[in-house]
Design an enzyme around this catalytic site. Structure first.
Site, PDB file in Angstrom:
ATOM      1  N   ASP A  67       0.822  -1.215   0.000  1.00  0.00           N
ATOM      2  CA  ASP A  67       0.000   0.000   0.000  1.00  0.00           C
ATOM      3  C   ASP A  67       0.854   1.262   0.000  1.00  0.00           C
ATOM      4  OD1 ASP A  67       0.965  -0.103   2.607  1.00  0.00           O
ATOM      5  OD2 ASP A  67      -0.975  -0.554   3.501  1.00  0.00           O
ATOM      6  N   ASN A 136      -8.128  -0.129  13.438  1.00  0.00           N
ATOM      7  CA  ASN A 136      -9.546  -0.321  13.080  1.00  0.00           C
ATOM      8  C   ASN A 136      -9.776  -1.667  12.375  1.00  0.00           C
ATOM      9  OD1 ASN A 136      -8.230   0.117  10.707  1.00  0.00           O
ATOM     10  ND2 ASN A 136      -9.555   1.755   9.958  1.00  0.00           N
ATOM     11  N   HIS A 138      -7.998  -2.720   9.741  1.00  0.00           N
ATOM     12  CA  HIS A 138      -7.670  -2.735   8.310  1.00  0.00           C
ATOM     13  C   HIS A 138      -6.458  -3.629   8.034  1.00  0.00           C
ATOM     14  CE1 HIS A 138      -4.861   1.100   8.306  1.00  0.00           C
ATOM     15  NE2 HIS A 138      -4.177   0.015   8.586  1.00  0.00           N
ATOM     16  N   GLU A 143     -10.095  -0.789   4.252  1.00  0.00           N
ATOM     17  CA  GLU A 143     -10.727  -0.192   5.420  1.00  0.00           C
ATOM     18  C   GLU A 143     -12.048  -0.902   5.746  1.00  0.00           C
ATOM     19  OE1 GLU A 143      -8.269   1.552   6.724  1.00  0.00           O
ATOM     20  OE2 GLU A 143      -9.206   3.531   6.775  1.00  0.00           O
TER      21      GLU A 143
HETATM   22  C1  GLP Z   1      -0.751   1.024   8.328  1.00  0.00           C
HETATM   23  C2  GLP Z   1      -0.456   0.396   6.947  1.00  0.00           C
HETATM   24  C3  GLP Z   1      -0.505  -1.092   6.998  1.00  0.00           C
HETATM   25  C4  GLP Z   1       0.135  -1.538   8.290  1.00  0.00           C
HETATM   26  C5  GLP Z   1      -0.850  -1.218   9.399  1.00  0.00           C
HETATM   27  C6  GLP Z   1      -0.312  -1.466  10.787  1.00  0.00           C
HETATM   28  O1  GLP Z   1      -1.571   2.120   8.245  1.00  0.00           O
HETATM   29  N1  GLP Z   1      -1.280   0.844   5.887  1.00  0.00           N
HETATM   30  O2  GLP Z   1       0.105  -1.649   5.878  1.00  0.00           O
HETATM   31  O3  GLP Z   1       0.398  -2.924   8.248  1.00  0.00           O
HETATM   32  O4  GLP Z   1      -1.335   0.094   9.263  1.00  0.00           O
HETATM   33  O5  GLP Z   1       0.706  -0.561  11.111  1.00  0.00           O
HETATM   34  P1  GLP Z   1       1.660  -0.700  12.358  1.00  0.00           P
HETATM   35  O6  GLP Z   1       2.483  -1.919  12.140  1.00  0.00           O
HETATM   36  O7  GLP Z   1       2.496   0.559  12.359  1.00  0.00           O
HETATM   37  O8  GLP Z   1       0.773  -0.825  13.551  1.00  0.00           O
END
Ligand code: GLP
Length: 246
Positions: A67, A136, A138, A143
């Site tokens: 992403d 959330n 995702h 989302e």
């Molecule tokens: C982010 C990214 C994801 C990531 C997730 C968790 O916003 N879009 O690809 O895996 O949220 O992030 P983190 O590992 O910093 O908690």
């Protein structure tokens, strides 16, 4: 679905690094999709050590991005590309010629999505996907409410993602959209590992692992994946029904 709980973040990261290095040992030309974010950071450092010690070799793999934030330039330290270049590609000796990334600055984001769908198909699909979980629920930027039939698409980011996402940036940014692989890519990847660590993820992990599988918690798709695993540390597992840490 496999559920692995590790005593702490270091043990979790060690196991993730081992799974990735085993994957490329068994299939040196593997197509990898590895998430950005805080969760996998330590695993990538451990992988870099393996590369340094010649215990892992990524020179033949192909890398697909999961992403990207829309409208954030690549030189911004909060962009996914910046993270990947600095925390994954450089330390693992992955050349840019092996890599396919989303251009979140593209004027034609629909074309950008189509391009990525075609690249994944042309490479025979993703062998290993490693994905984090948003606060959330995702996965990538899929989302809550996302249709399970989607491939790469532009997502309107919900309020939680917009506010939690500020942690990656040095100052406040407007992040209203993301560009992401879809749940179909995630479901069709040959192996899927969803990772999380820390007490802050315990509530959402309970929903991912024990809640109803629905579009409300997109990361719950891991439970429909034929080779899906959830790998978390003890803190993130704290609210689960009777599970023991490895
Ligand atoms: C982010 C990214 C994801 C990531 C997730 C968790 O916003 N879009 O690809 O895996 O949220 O992030 P983190 O590992 O910093 O908690």
């Amino acid at each position: 679905m496999l559920l692995n709980i590790y005593g702490n973040y270091e043990k979790l990261s060690t196991h993730i690094a081992d799974v990735i290095s085993e994957t490329i040992k068994n299939n040196p030309a593997a197509v990898l999709c590895l998430a950005t974010g805080d969760t996998p950071r330590r695993a990538y450092q451990l992988l870099a050590k393996k590369v340094e010690e010649k215990k892992a070799d990524f020179t033949r793999c192909t890398f697909i991005a999961l992403d990207e934030w829309v409208g954030i330039p690549p030189e911004n330290a909060g962009s996914c590309r910046y993270f990947l270049e600095n925390e994954v590609f450089a330390p693992l000796n992955i050349m840019m010629s092996q890599v396919y990334l989303f251009d979140g600055m593209s004027r034609d984001l629909a074309e950008e999505c189509k391009k990525m769908d075609n690249i994944i198909a042309a490479n025979g699909g993703i062998d290993l996907m490693l994905a984090g979980v948003g606060m959330n629920g995702h996965i990538g930027f899929n989302e809550p409410g996302i249709s399970p039939g989607k491939y790469a698409h532009v997502a309107e980011l919900d309020e939680v993602t917009q506010s939690v996402g500020q942690k990656y940036f040095t100052g406040p940014v407007t992040i209203k959209q993301g560009i992401t692989l879809g749940l179909q890519h995630i479901l069709q990847s040959k192996k899927l590992i969803v990772i999380a660590n820390g007490a802050k993820k315990a509530g959402i992990i309970k929903k991912v692992v024990e809640g109803e599988v629905s579009s409300v918690i997109p990361a719950g798709i891991v439970r429909k994946h034929p080779d899906g695993a959830v790998m978390i540390d003890a803190e993130a597992a704290d609210l689960l029904e009777k599970e023991t840490a490895l």
